[in-house]
Design a protein around this motif. Structure first.
Motif, PDB file in Angstrom:
ATOM      1  N   GLY A 196       0.843  -1.984   0.118  1.00 14.10           N
ATOM      2  CA  GLY A 196       0.000   0.141   0.093  1.00 14.10           C
ATOM      3  C   GLY A 196       0.806   1.420  -0.084  1.00 14.10           C
ATOM      4  N   LYS A 197       2.228   1.005  -0.037  1.00 17.60           N
ATOM      5  CA  LYS A 197       3.316   2.683  -0.052  1.00 17.60           C
ATOM      6  C   LYS A 197       2.890   3.072  -1.084  1.00 17.60           C
ATOM      7  N   LYS A 198       2.451   4.639  -1.172  1.00 18.41           N
ATOM      8  CA  LYS A 198       2.897   5.539  -2.482  1.00 18.41           C
ATOM      9  C   LYS A 198       3.210   6.213  -2.544  1.00 18.41           C
ATOM     10  N   TRP A 199       4.639   5.779  -3.751  1.00 22.53           N
ATOM     11  CA  TRP A 199       5.518   7.166  -4.083  1.00 22.53           C
ATOM     12  C   TRP A 199       5.821   8.766  -3.882  1.00 22.53           C
ATOM     13  N   VAL A 200       6.182   9.000  -3.741  1.00 25.39           N
ATOM     14  CA  VAL A 200       6.572  10.622  -3.620  1.00 25.39           C
ATOM     15  C   VAL A 200       7.148  10.801  -4.737  1.00 25.39           C
ATOM     16  N   ASP A 201       8.296  10.268  -5.297  1.00 26.29           N
ATOM     17  CA  ASP A 201       9.950  10.471  -5.472  1.00 26.29           C
ATOM     18  C   ASP A 201      10.121   8.933  -4.834  1.00 26.29           C
ATOM     19  N   GLU A 202      10.490   7.631  -6.492  1.00 30.35           N
ATOM     20  CA  GLU A 202      10.561   6.880  -5.477  1.00 30.35           C
ATOM     21  C   GLU A 202      12.103   6.122  -5.995  1.00 30.35           C
ATOM     22  N   LYS A 203      12.821   7.091  -6.866  1.00 31.53           N
ATOM     23  CA  LYS A 203      14.543   7.501  -7.569  1.00 31.53           C
ATOM     24  C   LYS A 203      14.530   8.169  -5.822  1.00 31.53           C
ATOM     25  N   ALA A 204      14.082   8.958  -5.715  1.00 28.90           N
ATOM     26  CA  ALA A 204      14.494   9.269  -3.843  1.00 28.90           C
ATOM     27  C   ALA A 204      14.950   8.471  -3.634  1.00 28.90           C
ATOM     28  N   GLY A 205      13.831   7.881  -2.894  1.00 27.73           N
ATOM     29  CA  GLY A 205      13.316   6.956  -1.884  1.00 27.73           C
ATOM     30  C   GLY A 205      12.018   7.480  -0.863  1.00 27.73           C
TER      31      GLY A 205
END
Length: 301
Positions: free
Chosen positions: A276-285
């Motif tokens: 259920g995780k929602k990424w804000v910026d996956e590259k930045a983690g």
């Protein structure tokens, strides 16, 4: 709370000792979230608009910690027009040390120990004290706020209620506010399942022990009904930020180094799965850490 360790409840001594560690180290201030501006707006809306800077309100904040709520209040655009002074009361020495560094360390040009108050500045001080022993004169407060703290009164909140009633002027507001991690998000629910097993009987907000005050006739002699408002929001975090959030809890601080190391491995496994995780910026983690903020407001009779 009692200021004398010999006479205070065991959970109070436990909280003071362990929050002192996380407060002095900077972990608590770094890991814990602030408060949604909409909630601060609603709190400030309970205060009248003053006719002059000298008529602005004195707010007493009990259990101020490192000043997370204090800074949210000072940062709000409506505060200078309505608030003259904030007296922050905190029983933990380490938390007061953290408050001095994070909140009185020059972050607010117009906040300090009386500078420019007549010009619209806000006086801020942090003093030693407890819920039951507040170093404020009777009737001197135009508002009392307890942020992320009042649950530590446990199943005997009435002494604190009487103390709050003593310092409040008639008809003045008393506000209780808590941030709670949102269980509707699977990975957050899994984190909570993991860490709540270590609570060891400590009086957490979600248990509602503090609500026993509403069963006592003496509460109703002092205060009216509490209204409740709820705010949904999120904080952007990294995996380490989520770990720090859990480790800022008093009962996790109390674990041994080995216990914390093993527990951290479990937490990171939950976060790696990220259900259920929602990424804000996956590259930045960075991803969303969802919260619900509960605000309760009552008025002194």
């Amino acid at each position: 709370m009692s200021s004398t360790a010999a006479s205070e409840p065991a959970h109070t001594t436990f909280a003071k000792e362990n929050f002192s560690k996380s407060g002095a180290s900077g972990l608590y201030d770094r890991a814990r979230p602030s408060y949604p501006p909409a909630a601060i707006s609603d709190i400030l809306s309970t205060l009248p608009t003053p006719s002059s800077p000298s008529d602005r309100a004195t707010i007493v904040e009990l259990g101020a910690g490192t000043g997370l709520f204090t800074r949210a209040l000072l940062s709000h655009p409506d505060t200078p027009a309505k608030v003259k002074k904030v007296v922050c009361v905190e029983p933990s020495e380490g938390m007061r040390e953290g408050f001095e560094k994070a909140t009185l360390g020059g972050a607010f040009e117009w906040a300090g120990k009386g500078e420019k108050v007549d010009e619209g500045g806000v006086e801020v001080e942090c003093v030693d004290g407890t819920f039951e022993d507040v170093p404020v004169e009777s009737g001197a407060a135009d508002m009392v706020v307890c942020a992320q703290a009042f649950h530590w009164t446990g199943s005997n909140p009435l002494p604190a209620v009487r103390s709050i009633a003593r310092i409040l002027r008639p008809s003045a507001p008393w506000c209780l506010i808590w941030n709670l991690e949102d269980r509707s998000v699977p990975w957050i629910a899994q984190l909570r399942d993991a860490y709540e097993q270590f609570e060891a009987g400590s009086p957490q907000y979600r248990l509602g022990l503090w609500k026993s005050m509403w069963d006592e006739p003496s509460y109703w002699e002092m205060f009216g009904e509490m209204t409740k408002r709820e705010y949904k929001w999120m904080k952007e975090v990294t995996e380490q930020g989520a770990i720090d959030r859990v480790f800022s809890k008093s009962y996790i601080t109390a674990l041994s180094d080995d216990e914390r190391a093993k527990f951290e491995t479990k937490l990171r496994e939950i976060l790696k799965r990220g259900e259920g995780k929602k990424w804000v910026d996956e590259k930045a983690g960075t991803f969303e850490y969802d919260y619900t903020t509960d605000l309760f407001i009552a008025r002194r009779k």
